[in-house]
Scaffold this motif. Structure first.
Motif, short mmCIF file in Angstrom:
data_model
loop_
_atom_site.label_atom_id
_atom_site.label_comp_id
_atom_site.label_asym_id
_atom_site.label_seq_id
_atom_site.Cartn_x
_atom_site.Cartn_y
_atom_site.Cartn_z
N VAL A 1 0.87 -1.18 0.00
CA VAL A 1 0.00 0.00 0.00
C VAL A 1 0.90 1.23 0.00
CG1 VAL A 1 -1.76 1.29 1.27
CG2 VAL A 1 -1.87 -1.21 1.16
N LEU A 2 0.70 2.12 -0.96
CA LEU A 2 1.64 3.22 -1.18
C LEU A 2 1.22 4.53 -0.52
CD1 LEU A 2 2.36 2.60 -4.98
CD2 LEU A 2 3.75 1.90 -3.02
N ASN A 3 -0.03 4.66 -0.14
CA ASN A 3 -0.47 5.94 0.42
C ASN A 3 -0.81 5.83 1.90
OD1 ASN A 3 -2.86 4.39 -0.36
ND2 ASN A 3 -4.05 6.20 0.18
N GLU A 4 -0.83 6.97 2.55
CA GLU A 4 -1.37 7.05 3.90
C GLU A 4 -2.89 7.07 3.74
OE1 GLU A 4 0.14 10.65 5.54
OE2 GLU A 4 2.23 10.18 5.01
N VAL A 5 -3.56 6.06 4.24
CA VAL A 5 -5.00 5.94 4.01
C VAL A 5 -5.73 6.79 5.04
CG1 VAL A 5 -6.94 4.35 3.78
CG2 VAL A 5 -4.65 3.64 3.06
N VAL A 6 -5.96 8.05 4.67
CA VAL A 6 -6.58 9.01 5.59
C VAL A 6 -8.07 9.20 5.32
CG1 VAL A 6 -4.43 10.26 5.94
CG2 VAL A 6 -5.99 10.97 4.10
N PHE A 7 -8.52 8.77 4.14
CA PHE A 7 -9.93 8.98 3.81
C PHE A 7 -10.45 7.76 3.05
CE2 PHE A 7 -13.47 11.64 1.88
CZ PHE A 7 -14.12 11.84 3.09
N THR A 8 -10.86 7.89 1.82
CA THR A 8 -11.53 6.79 1.12
C THR A 8 -10.73 6.21 -0.03
OG1 THR A 8 -12.66 8.39 -0.31
CG2 THR A 8 -13.81 7.70 1.70
N GLN A 9 -9.49 6.63 -0.20
CA GLN A 9 -8.67 6.19 -1.33
C GLN A 9 -7.56 5.25 -0.87
OE1 GLN A 9 -11.16 7.68 -3.19
NE2 GLN A 9 -9.56 7.78 -4.75
N VAL A 10 -7.28 4.21 -1.69
CA VAL A 10 -6.19 3.29 -1.42
C VAL A 10 -5.44 3.05 -2.73
CG1 VAL A 10 -5.53 1.00 -0.58
CG2 VAL A 10 -7.56 2.13 0.37
N CYS A 11 -4.12 3.19 -2.70
CA CYS A 11 -3.29 2.90 -3.86
C CYS A 11 -2.28 1.82 -3.48
CB CYS A 11 -2.54 4.14 -4.34
SG CYS A 11 -3.51 5.15 -5.47
N ALA A 12 -2.17 0.80 -4.32
CA ALA A 12 -1.26 -0.31 -4.03
C ALA A 12 -0.56 -0.76 -5.30
CB ALA A 12 -2.04 -1.48 -3.43
N GLU A 13 0.59 -1.38 -5.12
CA GLU A 13 1.29 -2.00 -6.24
C GLU A 13 1.62 -3.44 -5.86
OE1 GLU A 13 5.04 -0.33 -7.23
OE2 GLU A 13 5.95 -0.81 -5.30
N PHE A 14 1.99 -4.23 -6.87
CA PHE A 14 2.24 -5.65 -6.66
C PHE A 14 3.63 -6.04 -7.17
CE2 PHE A 14 -2.20 -4.97 -6.39
CZ PHE A 14 -2.67 -5.87 -5.45
N GLY A 15 4.64 -5.33 -6.68
CA GLY A 15 6.02 -5.66 -6.98
C GLY A 15 6.63 -4.82 -8.08
N ASN A 16 5.96 -4.75 -9.24
CA ASN A 16 6.45 -3.93 -10.35
C ASN A 16 5.27 -3.60 -11.26
OD1 ASN A 16 6.13 -6.18 -12.31
ND2 ASN A 16 7.90 -7.06 -11.23
N ASP A 17 5.50 -2.73 -12.23
CA ASP A 17 4.41 -2.27 -13.10
C ASP A 17 3.76 -3.42 -13.86
OD1 ASP A 17 4.94 0.26 -12.23
OD2 ASP A 17 5.69 1.02 -14.15
N GLU A 18 4.58 -4.33 -14.37
CA GLU A 18 4.04 -5.42 -15.18
C GLU A 18 3.13 -6.32 -14.35
OE1 GLU A 18 5.58 -9.11 -18.03
OE2 GLU A 18 7.02 -7.85 -16.95
N ARG A 19 3.55 -6.67 -13.16
CA ARG A 19 2.73 -7.55 -12.33
C ARG A 19 1.48 -6.83 -11.85
NH1 ARG A 19 2.69 -9.72 -6.72
NH2 ARG A 19 1.64 -11.75 -6.89
#
Length: 455
Positions: free
Chosen positions: A382-400
């Motif tokens: 999880v890449l962001n500080e989840v302060v409200f209703t949004q969540v951003c995540a990655e799975f190792g690299n762009d391709e995956r």
């Protein structure tokens, strides 16, 4: 039973079946555009068809091509569902078919707009005498507020935009954080203001106050608009309003806040701190379809100085029956418009103050659950500080990450879309629907796990 009533009953039946299918249906559409075109038919008939038959054809042909946006498992964009009272009110809006522009012509609509506007200002902690206009969405709400700001800052220099236009006048200096929403750039383009000057933001998209001060100082002689945001589209972060608005005030700038979904944090005692200081701005834009969950379309343009928005949006016509107290037409760009305030009134009356707060807090709780669940998936971050209703995540690299997104949509349990944030492909989850349950979140997390295993 006449043709109109028969058609309405047919539409009701299809609507109820559609809504009943949402808990279990695949979220992505099952049919392509070409398939729906063939089902609808491309040839215009030579003769008339009965209204009920037309409704039946439309519903049955389009159903496979509908995305379940109202589902509690749609998280692809900041798209709310439709709260029950607001949905029912919207059916009345179509039946009543009011031209919602003047007090004298539709007193019922104007009364609903006056009350709903006052309730909104109270809930959001904004000045009680502000003007509230009901637009098509957040983009036009931003447009309306920025039109008022553009004209106001030019008026301070002695330039009258309504009379003289923009050509030959002082250039308006527009300053935004580098992580602003693209709708801001669109509104500025509509207004003839061109590209804004970008100010450095931190890793969560919050504008940096010192960078703003430096930029303001460099352009002190120009009429200036500063645009801040309540709710970054990726992180959900809020700009530091106290420091930034103070800096803008010192530079005599107009301050506008784009709060398409985040401005509603002010309605919750738990999350209101995120909007601390935003009440000192000059204008605010939000979208009632997002966090409040009224039907499309319904943006809200709020301007502290009613004269400023009336100067930008108002019009005169010999055939108009205008009221000395002002009319709905004075606060928005459109003449022909739906009775959007009816649905907002219905949603607010149905939820009440505590219900709106609970809605906001429930959406945030679901976002936190997503963040916790994704963090437990092997290779996910999880890449962001989840302060409200949004969540951003990655799975190792762009391709995956892209593979996970593709497999997730193929699975159909939930709709979650990708984005690019800070140069990386991410899964972006927006929790916006009143009907999302703990079980919906659990089912979506299971689908994310399956997609990540097969990627």
């Amino acid at each position: 039973m006449d043709a109109r009533e028969t058609a309405l009953r047919q539409a009701y039946g299809h609507a109820v079946r559609w809504l009943a299918s949402l808990p279990d249906r695949r979220v992505p559409a099952r049919a392509s555009v070409d398939e729906i075109v063939r089902a609808l038919g491309v040839e215009l008939p030579d003769g008339p068809s009965t209204p009920a038959d037309v409704v039946d054809l439309l519903a049955t042909a389009c159903e496979p091509g509908l995305t379940a946006f109202p589902s509690g498992r749609f998280y692809g964009f900041v798209v709310g569902g439709t709260e029950p009272a607001a949905l029912a009110a919207d059916w009345l809006v179509s039946a009543w078919d009011q031209n919602c522009v003047m007090r004298a012509v539709s007193p019922a609509y104007t009364a609903a707009e006056d009350i709903a506007g006052a309730w909104l200002l109270n809930l959001l902690g904004l000045p009680s005498d502000s003007a509230v206009g009901f637009t098509t969405g957040a983009t036009m709400a931003n447009f309306t507020c920025l039109a008022a700001g553009r004209d106001a800052v030019l008026r301070r220099t002695g330039w009258n935009v309504a009379r003289d236009g923009l050509a030959g006048g002082p250039a308006v200096h527009v300053i935004v954080g580098e992580d602003r929403h693209m709708a801001i750039d669109l509104a500025l383009r509509y207004l003839g203001l061109g590209k804004p000057e970008l100010v450095k933001a931190d890793d969560q998209g919050r504008i940096e106050p010192e960078a703003l001060r430096h930029t303001l100082a460099a352009g002190r002689e120009s009429p200036t608009i500063v645009i801040l945001q309540a709710g970054d589209i990726h992180s959900g972060a809020f700009d530091p309003f106290v420091e930034t608005i103070r800096a803008a005030r010192e530079a005599d700038a107009w301050v506008h806040i784009d709060g398409a979904f985040g401005l509603w944090a002010a309605a919750s005692p738990i999350y209101a701190h995120l909007t601390a200081g935003c009440t000192y701005a000059d204008s605010w834009a939000t979208d009632a379809h997002k966090t409040l969950n009224v039907p499309y379309d319904c943006g809200l343009a709020i301007v502290r100085d009613p004269f400023a928005v009336r100067a930008a949006m108002g019009l005169q016509g010999d055939y108009l029956i205008q009221d000395e107290h002002g009319d709905p037409i004075d606060k928005v760009p459109e003449l022909s418009r739906r009775g959007r305030a009816f649905t907002v009134w219905a949603a607010l009356r149905s939820l009440g103050r505590s219900g709106v707060a609970d809605l906001v807090e429930r959406l945030c709780r679901h976002a936190s659950a997503f963040a916790t669940g994704i963090a437990e998936i092997d290779g996910a971050t999880v890449l962001n500080e989840v302060v409200f209703t949004q969540v951003c995540a990655e799975f190792g690299n762009d391709e995956r990450t892209e593979q996970v997104l593709t497999r997730l949509l193929d699975d159909g349990t939930a709709w979650i879309s990708g984005s690019t944030w800070h140069g990386r492909r991410v899964m972006r989850i927006s929790v916006s629907n009143w009907s999302t349950t703990d079980d919906d979140v659990a089912r979506a997390l299971d689908a994310i796990r399956r997609a990540s295993i097969s990627a």
